[in-house]
Design a protein around this motif. Sequence first.
Motif, PDB file in Angstrom:
ATOM      1  N   GLU A  35       0.828  -1.358   0.049  1.00  0.00           N
ATOM      2  CA  GLU A  35      -0.111   0.032   0.035  1.00  0.00           C
ATOM      3  C   GLU A  35       0.789   1.341   0.059  1.00  0.00           C
ATOM      4  OE1 GLU A  35      -3.425  -0.238   2.743  1.00  0.00           O
ATOM      5  OE2 GLU A  35      -2.331  -2.083   3.323  1.00  0.00           O
ATOM      6  N   ASP A  36       0.566   2.286  -0.757  1.00  0.00           N
ATOM      7  CA  ASP A  36       1.230   3.366  -1.000  1.00  0.00           C
ATOM      8  C   ASP A  36       2.776   3.380  -0.899  1.00  0.00           C
ATOM      9  OD1 ASP A  36      -1.136   4.777  -1.215  1.00  0.00           O
ATOM     10  OD2 ASP A  36      -1.435   4.741   0.990  1.00  0.00           O
ATOM     11  N   ILE A  37       3.501   2.425  -1.818  1.00  0.00           N
ATOM     12  CA  ILE A  37       4.930   2.098  -1.771  1.00  0.00           C
ATOM     13  C   ILE A  37       5.567   3.390  -2.516  1.00  0.00           C
ATOM     14  CG2 ILE A  37       6.539   0.674  -2.489  1.00  0.00           C
ATOM     15  CD1 ILE A  37       4.659  -0.192  -0.336  1.00  0.00           C
ATOM     16  N   LEU A  38       6.333   3.973  -1.804  1.00  0.00           N
ATOM     17  CA  LEU A  38       7.191   5.104  -2.468  1.00  0.00           C
ATOM     18  C   LEU A  38       8.623   4.802  -2.028  1.00  0.00           C
ATOM     19  CD1 LEU A  38       4.458   6.953  -1.278  1.00  0.00           C
ATOM     20  CD2 LEU A  38       5.754   8.501  -2.528  1.00  0.00           C
ATOM     21  N   ILE A  65       2.532   3.136  -4.876  1.00  0.00           N
ATOM     22  CA  ILE A  65       1.832   1.904  -5.541  1.00  0.00           C
ATOM     23  C   ILE A  65       1.094   1.032  -4.519  1.00  0.00           C
ATOM     24  CG2 ILE A  65       2.611  -0.284  -7.030  1.00  0.00           C
ATOM     25  CD1 ILE A  65       4.947   1.151  -8.150  1.00  0.00           C
ATOM     26  N   THR A  66      -0.035   0.494  -4.871  1.00  0.00           N
ATOM     27  CA  THR A  66      -0.949  -0.474  -4.207  1.00  0.00           C
ATOM     28  C   THR A  66      -1.513  -1.594  -4.808  1.00  0.00           C
ATOM     29  OG1 THR A  66      -1.652   1.776  -2.732  1.00  0.00           O
ATOM     30  CG2 THR A  66      -3.070  -0.198  -2.910  1.00  0.00           C
ATOM     31  N   GLY A  67      -1.428  -2.594  -4.152  1.00  0.00           N
ATOM     32  CA  GLY A  67      -1.924  -3.819  -4.994  1.00  0.00           C
ATOM     33  C   GLY A  67      -2.014  -4.970  -3.796  1.00  0.00           C
ATOM     34  N   LEU A  88      10.632  -2.465  -7.258  1.00  0.00           N
ATOM     35  CA  LEU A  88       9.291  -2.963  -6.835  1.00  0.00           C
ATOM     36  C   LEU A  88       9.344  -4.436  -6.455  1.00  0.00           C
ATOM     37  CD1 LEU A  88       6.398  -2.421  -5.510  1.00  0.00           C
ATOM     38  CD2 LEU A  88       5.425  -2.754  -7.789  1.00  0.00           C
ATOM     39  N   LEU A  89       9.958  -5.258  -7.252  1.00  0.00           N
ATOM     40  CA  LEU A  89      10.061  -6.644  -7.087  1.00  0.00           C
ATOM     41  C   LEU A  89      11.023  -6.851  -6.038  1.00  0.00           C
ATOM     42  CD1 LEU A  89       9.096  -9.292  -8.302  1.00  0.00           C
ATOM     43  CD2 LEU A  89      11.359  -9.515  -9.211  1.00  0.00           C
ATOM     44  N   THR A 103       8.982   4.070   1.616  1.00  0.00           N
ATOM     45  CA  THR A 103       7.829   4.084   2.691  1.00  0.00           C
ATOM     46  C   THR A 103       6.467   3.437   2.170  1.00  0.00           C
ATOM     47  OG1 THR A 103       7.121   6.096   1.390  1.00  0.00           O
ATOM     48  CG2 THR A 103       8.586   6.541   3.347  1.00  0.00           C
ATOM     49  N   GLY A 104       5.593   3.204   3.085  1.00  0.00           N
ATOM     50  CA  GLY A 104       4.261   2.625   2.627  1.00  0.00           C
ATOM     51  C   GLY A 104       4.251   1.299   3.721  1.00  0.00           C
TER      52      GLY A 104
END
Length: 630
Positions: A35-38, A65-67, A88-89, A103-104
């Motif tokens: 959730e809300d990955i920065l 990024i959220t998923g 992200l991976l 963060t997130g």
Amino acid sequence: MGTEILVDMEAQITQQSPPAPIFNKPNCPVTLKFEDILYKIKIEHGGLFLKKKSKSQEKLILKGITGIVLPGEMLAMLGPSGSGKTTLLTALGGRLGGGGRLTGAITYNDKPFSTAMKRNTGFVTQDDILYPHLTVTETLVYTALLRLPKTLTKEQKAQHAEAVLTQLGLSRCRDSIIGGGLLRGISGGERKRVSIGQEMLINPSLLFLDEPTSGLDSTTAQRIVSTLWELANGGRTIVMTIHQPSSRLFYMFHKVLLLSEGSVLYFGKGSNALNYFSSVGFAPSVAMNPADFLLDLANGISTDDSEEDQTTIKQTLVCAYKDNLLESVKLEVGSGHNNQLHESIDDDKQLKRWSNTWWQQFHVLFRRGIKERKHESFSGLKIAQVLVIAILCGLLWWQSDINHIQDQVGLLFFYNGFWGFYPLFNAIFTFPQERVMLAKERSSGMYRLSSYFMALTLGDLPMELVLPTVFFTICYWMAGLKHTPGAFFSGLFVLLYSVLCTQGLGLAIGAVVMDMKSATTLGSVIMLAFLLACGFYVQHVPGFISWIKYVSVIQYSYKLSLLSQYKAGETYACGDMNCVVEDSPLIKAVGGLDGLGISVIAMAVMLVGYRLIAYIALMRIGVTKSTKLK
């Protein structure tokens, strides 16, 4: 030694019935939420000497990024190069290193990353990091011996490796070497399946793959993704990055995440992607591969005749995602299934950090290292090089005696110099070549650094000491050095002692620098300085630079070699009279025929000290700490 054990294991396996697919279901299903990955990194301005006084800027790599990925689902992350897929991976896999700020919230069954989760996570890198001289079976068996818990016997671990080998369709190439570079081995698709098999050995609940189809033809890529699809249907959660899949592959993905410059353009079912983009005004004008269409949009390219520039198209798609999909994605994340990790692995306090004991790790790494590195250490070219130089030295110094003391001292200095450079450069390449493998295996928690280092150090001893022994034996008797057992064995001991010291220096330089070209240059400079300062070339070294000889391995080994051949009071012919050996200018230049204890102790300090430096240098690589969210 390792080969016999592997053969015994394989014999026991083949006597039994073919192994059943024991990995149909994971130990425990995992729901992955993010959730809300920065993710931000700092960018320094200016060069090495010209730093700007202004504060360094931060670059946003991932932008909120959220998923969610459920057990039994396969998520494919698409996007052009530089879109943030791999970042992200690695963040989701708990392996994001570097000096950035993340963060997130990333949770696994609503819990943060932990030792328990690490034991249930597999991570397949884009490049297949495998030892080229091991066979497919050996690669999987050695990995099983290191990664599977000590509660299993060696035979049971080998059976696990056999089951994975069969399940991934690698039976036909089981006895083929991996290969790589100029060494012919298995195909690229088979190599990729071996990499996947290494992670499947731990029966992971969550599997990450970075570009698993990169460099493969469409048919091989189809087989790889089909295998992953079957693994997902078995209850695993699979997340992968993929650059440009075919349409057949695209429709196998349960979910698709489309990224552009760190922003999300689409998250949802792959089968709904075209309908969604058509609903926001971006429909393909002709029948085409959905993945190609999505990548065009991620690059800001529309298939219609719109005059909008690329930046405008990207901004439009980002806003459309936030207005149309983001809220539903957040609702799905909030209402996602909360599978619980099995009680036996849920409590980190009850988990030991390592699956096997130090001795078990050392034993496996020792066998594997000997099997892999013997091909390089005993290559025909190296053996020929040593034999030719040994015979050449024997012929040039053929049956010299003490009356030719200058010639004999020159021989002692030469072979000490030669066996200073030779093991140094062999050792310099060790850790730079092993760095990628060490980082991969250590980040998976396969073994302790100390067990790896001791296995490599002791495993190299027989390979590093055989060639100098052969060289010394040939050269010694051909050159006519002192024909007594004491002189021969003491001279051999000094040479091998020197080889171990210079090998340690090479390991230290390679571990500290970690770049083969730079390490080779630095090693050459250091060894040349040691050669020049030890008293053979320059007998009257100025005091302000004479300190170099006190840290020179060759200075001490050269002196010990002289002590093995000459004793105080021995004479040699100098003109029409006899002179005592200790009065020779060549002997005086190294301090005469005393200082045996100091030389032995100094080399002992170097023997241990250089390896200690190498070990400390290795501690900074290989272990990726769990991703900490701020």
